[in-house]
Scaffold this motif. Structure first.
Motif, PDB file in Angstrom:
ATOM      1  N   GLN A 156       0.813  -1.228   0.000  1.00 30.13           N
ATOM      2  CA  GLN A 156       0.000   0.000   0.000  1.00 30.13           C
ATOM      3  C   GLN A 156       0.843   1.273   0.000  1.00 30.13           C
ATOM      4  O   GLN A 156       0.326   2.358   0.285  1.00 30.13           O
ATOM      5  N   LEU A 187     -13.015   4.007   5.730  1.00 28.31           N
ATOM      6  CA  LEU A 187     -12.462   2.680   5.437  1.00 28.31           C
ATOM      7  C   LEU A 187     -13.009   1.974   4.184  1.00 28.31           C
ATOM      8  O   LEU A 187     -12.233   1.632   3.297  1.00 28.31           O
ATOM      9  N   TRP A 218     -12.454   3.771   0.940  1.00 25.13           N
ATOM     10  CA  TRP A 218     -10.996   3.852   0.735  1.00 25.13           C
ATOM     11  C   TRP A 218     -10.468   2.518   0.197  1.00 25.13           C
ATOM     12  O   TRP A 218      -9.657   2.489  -0.738  1.00 25.13           O
ATOM     13  N   LEU A 219     -10.959   1.408   0.762  1.00 23.62           N
ATOM     14  CA  LEU A 219     -10.535   0.088   0.265  1.00 23.62           C
ATOM     15  C   LEU A 219     -10.971  -0.100  -1.184  1.00 23.62           C
ATOM     16  O   LEU A 219     -10.163  -0.475  -2.042  1.00 23.62           O
ATOM     17  N   THR A 223      -7.453   1.120  -2.541  1.00 23.54           N
ATOM     18  CA  THR A 223      -6.545   0.081  -2.072  1.00 23.54           C
ATOM     19  C   THR A 223      -6.632  -1.200  -2.893  1.00 23.54           C
ATOM     20  O   THR A 223      -5.605  -1.743  -3.313  1.00 23.54           O
ATOM     21  N   ARG A 248      -8.026 -11.156   5.622  1.00 17.90           N
ATOM     22  CA  ARG A 248      -8.004  -9.682   5.625  1.00 17.90           C
ATOM     23  C   ARG A 248      -8.877  -9.089   6.718  1.00 17.90           C
ATOM     24  O   ARG A 248      -8.434  -8.340   7.555  1.00 17.90           O
ATOM     25  N   PHE A 249     -10.184  -9.423   6.678  1.00 18.92           N
ATOM     26  CA  PHE A 249     -11.131  -9.127   7.768  1.00 18.92           C
ATOM     27  C   PHE A 249     -12.412  -9.886   7.489  1.00 18.92           C
ATOM     28  O   PHE A 249     -12.563 -10.486   6.423  1.00 18.92           O
ATOM     29  N   GLU A 304     -12.744  -1.540  13.330  1.00 22.73           N
ATOM     30  CA  GLU A 304     -12.001  -0.320  12.984  1.00 22.73           C
ATOM     31  C   GLU A 304     -12.964   0.842  12.752  1.00 22.73           C
ATOM     32  O   GLU A 304     -12.670   1.970  13.139  1.00 22.73           O
ATOM     33  N   HIS A 332      -6.487  -2.337  15.017  1.00 28.26           N
ATOM     34  CA  HIS A 332      -7.434  -1.256  15.313  1.00 28.26           C
ATOM     35  C   HIS A 332      -8.232  -1.443  16.610  1.00 28.26           C
ATOM     36  O   HIS A 332      -7.969  -0.793  17.593  1.00 28.26           O
ATOM     37  N   SER A 374      -3.423   5.988  11.136  1.00 25.87           N
ATOM     38  CA  SER A 374      -4.484   5.444  10.296  1.00 25.87           C
ATOM     39  C   SER A 374      -5.862   5.787  10.866  1.00 25.87           C
ATOM     40  O   SER A 374      -6.769   6.194  10.135  1.00 25.87           O
ATOM     41  N   LEU A 421      -8.238   7.942   8.453  1.00 23.46           N
ATOM     42  CA  LEU A 421      -9.482   7.376   7.912  1.00 23.46           C
ATOM     43  C   LEU A 421     -10.697   7.756   8.758  1.00 23.46           C
ATOM     44  O   LEU A 421     -11.804   7.294   8.493  1.00 23.46           O
ATOM     45  N   ASP A 424       0.205   0.963  10.179  1.00 21.44           N
ATOM     46  CA  ASP A 424      -0.873   0.651   9.242  1.00 21.44           C
ATOM     47  C   ASP A 424      -0.792   1.433   7.940  1.00 21.44           C
ATOM     48  O   ASP A 424      -1.825   1.756   7.340  1.00 21.44           O
TER      49      ASP A 424
HETATM   50  N1  GUN Z   1      -9.577  -3.537   6.816  1.00 19.17           N
HETATM   51  C1  GUN Z   1      -9.487  -4.471   5.833  1.00 19.17           C
HETATM   52  N2  GUN Z   1      -8.443  -4.248   5.031  1.00 19.17           N
HETATM   53  C2  GUN Z   1      -7.836  -3.138   5.493  1.00 19.17           C
HETATM   54  C3  GUN Z   1      -6.688  -2.409   5.078  1.00 19.17           C
HETATM   55  O1  GUN Z   1      -6.011  -2.734   4.108  1.00 19.17           O
HETATM   56  N3  GUN Z   1      -6.382  -1.312   5.821  1.00 19.17           N
HETATM   57  C4  GUN Z   1      -7.090  -0.938   6.909  1.00 19.17           C
HETATM   58  N4  GUN Z   1      -6.735   0.145   7.585  1.00 19.17           N
HETATM   59  N5  GUN Z   1      -8.188  -1.599   7.301  1.00 19.17           N
HETATM   60  C5  GUN Z   1      -8.547  -2.686   6.612  1.00 19.17           C
END
Ligand code: GUN
Ligand code: ZN
Length: 431
Positions: A73, A84, A87-88, A92, A195-196, A226, A262, A287, A291, A312
């Motif tokens: 990134q 978030l 932004w992703l 991203t 990732r999440f 987050e 986070h 971060s 964000l 981050d």
């Molecule tokens: N949550 C899932 N992917 C990301 C990421 O790439 N960055 C951040 N800050 N939160 C995320």
């Protein structure tokens, strides 16, 4: 091999509340390991044949540690206007697509590691992309430098562009192959990286849990609580679970080797579960501010949870752990608490090592530790020189470094006793 002595002001931490400071000090290393540190005069007398490097009045400290950062990134730092999820999606994910090309991975990993060293960071826990080759590229570059790094292939199989999705099965096979190739190879360590919760199906989270069972000494990293819209989406996707944290708990992802980025919006009940399971939090101040995610309460510990500090990047805005501490201090101010300079420097050295269960190898200068250390220059800029010239205590000097410092305050970075970055002479880190 020869004994080396580095003289300067020496500071390191023995625990969260104990440090050793030698204003006229020396660090002794041999074969890339710490022999001891202490008072300069007595150590010079004890090791008369040592090879001596004098760092003058500069501060010699253990290398800093970044517990959550995304190397792919770099090109989305400073992407305007979104929180978030947008932004992703807008910045991203498209940027991560480039890492299907292994050459992009190699050149970016090299640039990234060079930036870390220049900023005084010697260990980081790093996200790759969904592409296994992004992790091969990273570990190849890190191995060439002999840096202690943790990294993993991102697992993501839904709610993302098709070009960035794997499957539950391929993510498990690819992660296992990377573990077999890289985990504990030299100084490299593997991190299972879903990732999440939004971008993984239940099947993929099951696969992540299975990877942890099959490889009990690898790590896990992911993101948690987050952003409010993120949390609402997770609750929609997993209505059968009690909440966001319970999703990860259900799939067996909690534990002392697991670091959750986070955790801005966890409640006290969640924190109790984090504490009971020994799970870790990575606090990402630049971060969270950039964000607009919220103000993490570093000193709110209804139950004790290990919290590390992290950049981050690219959600974060600087690879400098000094700048990260600067923003952490301000978030604490807004929460009505103070991040003291001693606590701050404990956290980015020994504290982060403890959180990553690496304090038996890095984080301070006790005998036998890997000799990763930095030389900080409190006069890194003319204004810093002016301000630090007025400092009358160690605490004041450290505070000046953490509020005003960045890569310009890092004079040199040593990895396993070797100088990989010298601000006076280098343009890039040398293997
Ligand atoms: N949550 C899932 N992917 C990301 C990421 O790439 N960055 C951040 N800050 N939160 C995320
Ligand atoms: Zn992140």
């Amino acid at each position: 091999m020869s004994i080396k002595i580095h003289t300067g002001q020496i500071l390191h931490f023995l625990s969260a509340v104990t440090h050793e400071y030698f204003p006229s000090g020396a660090l002794v290393t041999e074969d890339g390991k710490v022999v001891t540190c202490g008072d300069k005069e007595s150590l010079l007398a004890r090791y008369p044949q040592a090879d001596i490097t004098d760092h003058g009045e500069r501060l010699i400290m253990p290398g800093m540690i970044d517990s959550h950062v995304h190397y792919p990134q770099l090109d989305v730092i400073a992407s305007y206007g979104e929180q978030l999820l947008d932004w992703l999606n807008n910045y991203t994910f498209p940027a991560e697509n480039a890492f299907k090309d292994p050459e992009t991975g190699r050149s970016t990993a090299q640039f990234f590691l060079n930036e870390l060293l220049k900023n005084g960071t010697t260990t980081a826990m790093v996200y790759g992309t969904v592409h296994p080759q992004s992790v091969d590229a990273f570990f190849e570059q890190s191995s060439a430098l002999n840096t202690r790094m943790l990294c993993g292939k991102v697992m993501m199989d839904r709610n993302a562009p098709e070009y960035l999705c794997d499957t539950a099965e391929s993510s498990q096979t690819d992660s296992q192959a990377l573990i077999d190739r890289w985990h504990k190879k030299g100084r490299q360590l593997y991190v299972v990286t879903p990732r999440f919760a939004i971008t993984s199906t239940p099947e993929q989270l099951t696969a992540a849990g299975q990877l942890l069972k099959d490889n009990p000494d690898v790590y896990l990293q992911t993101h948690l609580a987050e952003n409010k819209a993120e949390i609402a989406f997770v609750e929609e996707l997993f209505p059968e679970r009690k909440g966001y944290l319970d999703v990860y708990a259900h799939y067996g992802l909690l534990g002392p080797r697991s670091t959750f980025g986070h955790c801005v919006h966890l409640d006290d009940q969640d924190l109790k579960i984090m504490s009971d399971t020994g799970s870790r939090i990575a606090f990402c101040p630049t971060s969270n501010l950039f964000l607009g995610s919220g103000l993490f309460r570093l000193h709110h510990q209804p139950s004790p949870v290990s919290v590390s500090i992290a950049s981050d990047v690219g959600g974060g805005t600087s690879l400098s752990m000094l700048q990260t501490l600067n923003e952490a201090y301000k978030i604490c101010q807004l929460n009505g608490t103070s991040l003291s300079p001693l606590e701050a420097f404990y956290r980015v050295t020994l504290g982060n090592a403890e959180s990553l269960l690496l304090d038996d190898r890095i984080g301070n200068f006790t005998p036998g530790k890997e000799a990763d250390f930095i030389v900080l220059n409190p006069a890194g800029t003319p204004l810093m020189e002016r301000r630090s010239g007025k400092c009358t205590s160690l605490e004041e000097l450290l505070f000046c470094l953490m509020i005003m410092g960045d890569d310009r305050a890092v004079a040199a970075t040593y990895v396993m006793g070797n100088c990989l970055w010298n601000a006076m002479t280098d343009n890039e880190a040398k293997p």
